[in-house]
Design an enzyme around this catalytic site. Structure first.
Site, PDB file in Angstrom:
ATOM      1  N   GLU A 362       0.831  -1.213   0.000  1.00 47.05           N
ATOM      2  CA  GLU A 362       0.000   0.000   0.000  1.00 47.05           C
ATOM      3  C   GLU A 362       0.865   1.264   0.000  1.00 47.05           C
ATOM      4  O   GLU A 362       0.487   2.300   0.527  1.00 47.05           O
ATOM      5  CB  GLU A 362      -0.954   0.024   1.215  1.00 47.05           C
ATOM      6  N   GLU A 366       8.668   4.427   3.182  1.00 46.88           N
ATOM      7  CA  GLU A 366       9.467   5.562   2.707  1.00 46.88           C
ATOM      8  C   GLU A 366       8.628   6.492   1.820  1.00 46.88           C
ATOM      9  O   GLU A 366       8.823   7.716   1.830  1.00 46.88           O
ATOM     10  CB  GLU A 366      10.695   5.058   1.942  1.00 46.88           C
ATOM     11  N   ARG A 374       5.979  16.244   1.707  1.00 49.56           N
ATOM     12  CA  ARG A 374       5.444  17.084   0.629  1.00 49.56           C
ATOM     13  C   ARG A 374       4.326  17.975   1.161  1.00 49.56           C
ATOM     14  O   ARG A 374       4.247  19.163   0.842  1.00 49.56           O
ATOM     15  CB  ARG A 374       4.929  16.193  -0.498  1.00 49.56           C
TER      16      ARG A 374
END
Length: 383
Positions: A362, A366, A374
């Protein structure tokens, strides 16, 4: 957010716990050893509404919340991690058909998936593109009233034993905008399965490469419109990450119970192991990590139910944190057993093998860090 479960949620959780205790836990060790996929038991989830937990009612789904689903998978995984994880994948397929399919597809497949008459598999990852899902290469070319599929998918749970495959294919330009989703039935000419992979864990569900070689699929099996597949996949992954984190959470719960039982029964140096302060500290740390994991997971599920803008980031946080902590908790529980924890006579070595993959699938953990970072940087730059 109210952390207290309401009566309905408690009833759902109790039902899932009973199913896990009656149907999964007594068989989990044998299924793992024999690499047996318990289709007959999985189909029973349809009778309880657990094959379509958050799918819409129009296809026979239970239309429950993502938090409700987390409660179910947490409970089921305490019985058998691998089986609970497959049920979560089937639920994702059922939900996607109900959420994005047209009336014809809902009628054709929706109710059969919701009742587990048909079992589904989700096909995104490819041999050459794992975390970089937008780079997938399996192609679907329109040919009259059909699509012709060519390519391969890897690490497909249930492959060869399930009935319907939700396949992400490339119908257009490179990148995410060229990806579509199509439903492929088992038995389609040109669809073949590789050997069952020899895995560290999750032995109670088959995992195979599937290959399409000029496989002809009706164009009416397209989910949504061409080019919408990647958006569907990403929406599915938010929930999928919650589900797999819940499977780690439930397994960790079972591991803590094993550690409590063992350290209470076993004696050393004239006293029970749980009277040793060093082991008490281990037990305490396991429980602290478990409660922190549960809080983050429930908050992430609640945020997805509320459609909050930070939901994707929270789902990624929960997936990474809970699967990491789940593995550590099971590993610590095994350590409390000493050498016995390493033996197949105790369930902890199986639990450890089963939860390890949750840190990879899924979206590898990392990748979860990248999603979180982000979001952080976007907020920071926006002031």
């Amino acid at each position: 957010m109210d952390f207290a479960l309401n009566d309905e949620q408690q009833a759902i959780q109790d039902m899932a716990r009973r199913f896990a205790a009656d149907e999964l836990a007594p068989n989990a060790a044998r299924w793992d050893e024999e690499k047996h996929f318990p289709v007959d038991v999985i189909k029973k989830t349809g009778e309880l509404g657990l094959a379509a937990i958050y799918a819409p009612e129009e296809i026979g789904g239970s239309a429950l919340s993502r938090l409700d689903a987390v409660l179910v998978f947490e409970a089921l995984s305490a019985g058998c991690t691998a089986t609970a994880a497959y049920v979560s994948i089937h639920n994702m397929v059922t939900w996607m058909v109900g959420a994005f399919g047209n009336d014809a597809l809902k009628s054709k497949y929706g109710e059969k998936l919701a009742t587990a008459e048909m079992l589904g598999s989700y096909c995104l990852t490819e041999p050459g593109s794992g975390s970089d899902a937008a780079a997938l290469r399996t192609k679907a070319v329109r040919d009259g009233d059909d699509y012709i599929l060519n390519g391969s998918k890897a690490f497909i749970s249930g492959a060869g034993s399930t009935d319907l495959y939700l396949v992400m294919v490339r119908t257009g330009e490179p990148g995410p905008r060229g990806i579509s989703a199509i439903l492929v039935e088992d038995g389609t000419p040109g669809l073949t399965y590789g050997a069952n992979e020899k895995k560290m864990g999750w032995n109670a569900q088959p995992t195979r490469v599937i290959t399409f070689e000029n496989a002809r699929v009706p164009a009416e099996n397209l989910l949504g419109q061409e080019g919408e597949g990647f958006r569907f996949a990403m929406k599915g992954l938010d929930g999928g990450r919650l589900n797999i984190a819940a499977c780690s959470l439930g397994t960790a719960d079972a591991a803590i119970r094993q550690a409590l039982d063992y350290t209470n029964e076993r004696t050393a140096f004239g006293k029970r192991l749980n009277e040793n302060q060093a082991l008490q500290f281990k037990l305490a740390d396991m429980q602290i990590a478990q409660e922190a994991s549960r809080s983050l997971l429930y908050r992430a599920a609640w945020s997805l139910d509320q459609k909050l803008p930070e939901a994707t980031q929270l789902c990624a946080m929960a997936k990474k944190f809970v699967t990491d902590q789940g593995f550590d908790i099971v590993n610590t529980a095994l350590q409390t057993h000493g050498g016995y924890g390493y033996l197949g006579d105790y369930p902890l070595e199986r639990m450890l093998r089963d939860v390890r993959v949750h840190q990879i699938l899924e979206g590898a953990n990392e990748i979860m860090q990248m999603i979180v970072a982000r979001g952080m940087l976007k907020d920071y730059q926006a002031g």
